[in-house]
Design an enzyme around this catalytic site. Structure first.
Site, PDB file in Angstrom:
ATOM      1  CG  ASN A 170      13.421  58.906  69.831  1.00 42.81           C
ATOM      2  OD1 ASN A 170      12.818  57.916  69.419  1.00 42.81           O
ATOM      3  ND2 ASN A 170      13.249  59.385  71.054  1.00 42.81           N
ATOM      4  CE  LYS A 186      10.493  61.852  70.904  1.00 43.52           C
ATOM      5  NZ  LYS A 186      10.120  63.009  71.703  1.00 43.52           N
ATOM      6  CG  HIS A 199      13.201  59.457  75.447  1.00 47.87           C
ATOM      7  ND1 HIS A 199      12.042  60.101  75.765  1.00 47.87           N
ATOM      8  CD2 HIS A 199      13.778  60.179  74.450  1.00 47.87           C
ATOM      9  CE1 HIS A 199      11.911  61.169  74.984  1.00 47.87           C
ATOM     10  NE2 HIS A 199      12.944  61.238  74.173  1.00 47.87           N
ATOM     11  CD  GLU A 236       8.754  61.244  74.490  1.00 45.06           C
ATOM     12  OE1 GLU A 236       8.955  60.295  73.714  1.00 45.06           O
ATOM     13  OE2 GLU A 236       8.861  62.443  74.142  1.00 45.06           O
ATOM     14  CD  GLU A 265      16.076  63.849  74.281  1.00 41.99           C
ATOM     15  OE1 GLU A 265      16.128  64.056  73.069  1.00 41.99           O
ATOM     16  OE2 GLU A 265      15.253  63.071  74.803  1.00 41.99           O
ATOM     17  N   GLY A 287       9.388  68.455  72.197  1.00 43.56           N
ATOM     18  CA  GLY A 287       8.131  68.531  71.458  1.00 43.56           C
ATOM     19  C   GLY A 287       7.338  69.804  71.698  1.00 43.56           C
ATOM     20  CB  SER A 327      12.196  72.154  70.419  1.00 39.57           C
ATOM     21  OG  SER A 327      10.995  71.708  71.024  1.00 39.57           O
TER      22      SER A 327
END
Ligand code: 13P
Length: 250
Positions: A10, A12, A97, A99, A169, A175, A209
């Site tokens: 991904n 992003k 996701h 985000e 996730e 991240g 991560s």
């Protein structure tokens, strides 16, 4: 039962079309040295999909999108539909996701609408679920991810579920460099798998991560069937190495 293994990149909001072409020149050259039993999906930004599609032709790498709309066409300014993705050979789409849930108003309801559209259109939905740090501390991780999973697949028949992908996730691990302990991730993922009838053969991926050093420990877990990789997928040599490391365990 052996569940197919997947590694999904991904990207992003990273990489222009020109950068995508440079990346693929390096990455595709490494394919002969990568394990053949791991499916590789690259999910670049929409503006890089056309360039990526022409580059990967004939290589056996799959193309994913990072979201899509549930309607097939219409007055939805700025949105991208399933037929637009299919035109370029997109086979997978990441939905829900964290985000997009946090910044773009994605909800359990819109994820569910998109899952139905993806399945009707023959695109594999990769549904992302995961808890915040506050939810983990409050001891409601399992309840939360199970609720997200049930909502995402509401109205989907058990027979269709082997054709979807789920990504666990934990939001606090994305991240941050603070990956979830592989045994704990496996426990949550087994809970997700047992939350609905029909998920026995569904690939469930870990994301958060994940990197070359820790991927082997995840791959060794029975309910972890691969990874959804953000930062560590952005370097083509590093990503190739991660895929090699993902295949070492049975
Ligand atoms: P990182 O691998 O950068 O933590 O991102 C994970 C992720 O959000 C993939 O979808």
């Amino acid at each position: 039962m052996s569940v197919r293994r997947l590694v999904v990149a991904n990207w992003k909001m990273n990489k222009t079309a020109a950068e995508t072409a440079e990346y693929l020149d390096i990455f595709l050259a490494q394919l002969p040295s990568l394990p053949s039993d791991v499916e590789i999906v690259l999910a670049p930004p929409f503006t890089s999909i056309a360039r990526a599609a022409s580059k990967i032709k004939g290589f056996g790498v799959r193309l994913g999108a990072q979201t899509m709309h549930w309607e097939l066409r219409g007055a939805y300014t700025g949105e991208i539909s399933a037929p637009m993705l299919l035109e370029f050979g997109v086979s997978h789409v990441i939905l829900g996701h964290s985000e997009r849930r946090a910044y773009c108003d994605e909800t359990d309801r819109t994820v569910n609408l998109k899952v139905h559209t993806a399945l009707q259109q023959g695109i594999v939905p990769i549904v992302a679920v995961g808890e915040t740090l506050a939810q983990r501390r409050a001891g409601i991780t399992d309840d939360h991810v199970v609720a997200q999973t049930k909502a995402a697949f509401d109205g989907v028949s058990a027979g269709a579920l082997p054709g979807v992908v789920i990504a666990y996730e934990p939001i606090w691990a994305i991240g941050t460099g603070e990956n979830c302990d592989p045994v704990e991730a496996n426990r949550v993922m087994a809970t997700i798998r047992s939350s609905l009838q029909g998920l026995d053969e569904t690939p469930i991926l870990y994301g958060g991560s994940m990197n070359t050093d820790n991927v082997g420990a995840y791959a060794a877990q029975p309910d972890i069937n691969g990874g959804l990789i953000g930062g560590a997928s952005l370097d083509p040599n590093g990503f190739a190495q991660l895929i090699r490391s993902a295949a070492v365990s049975p």
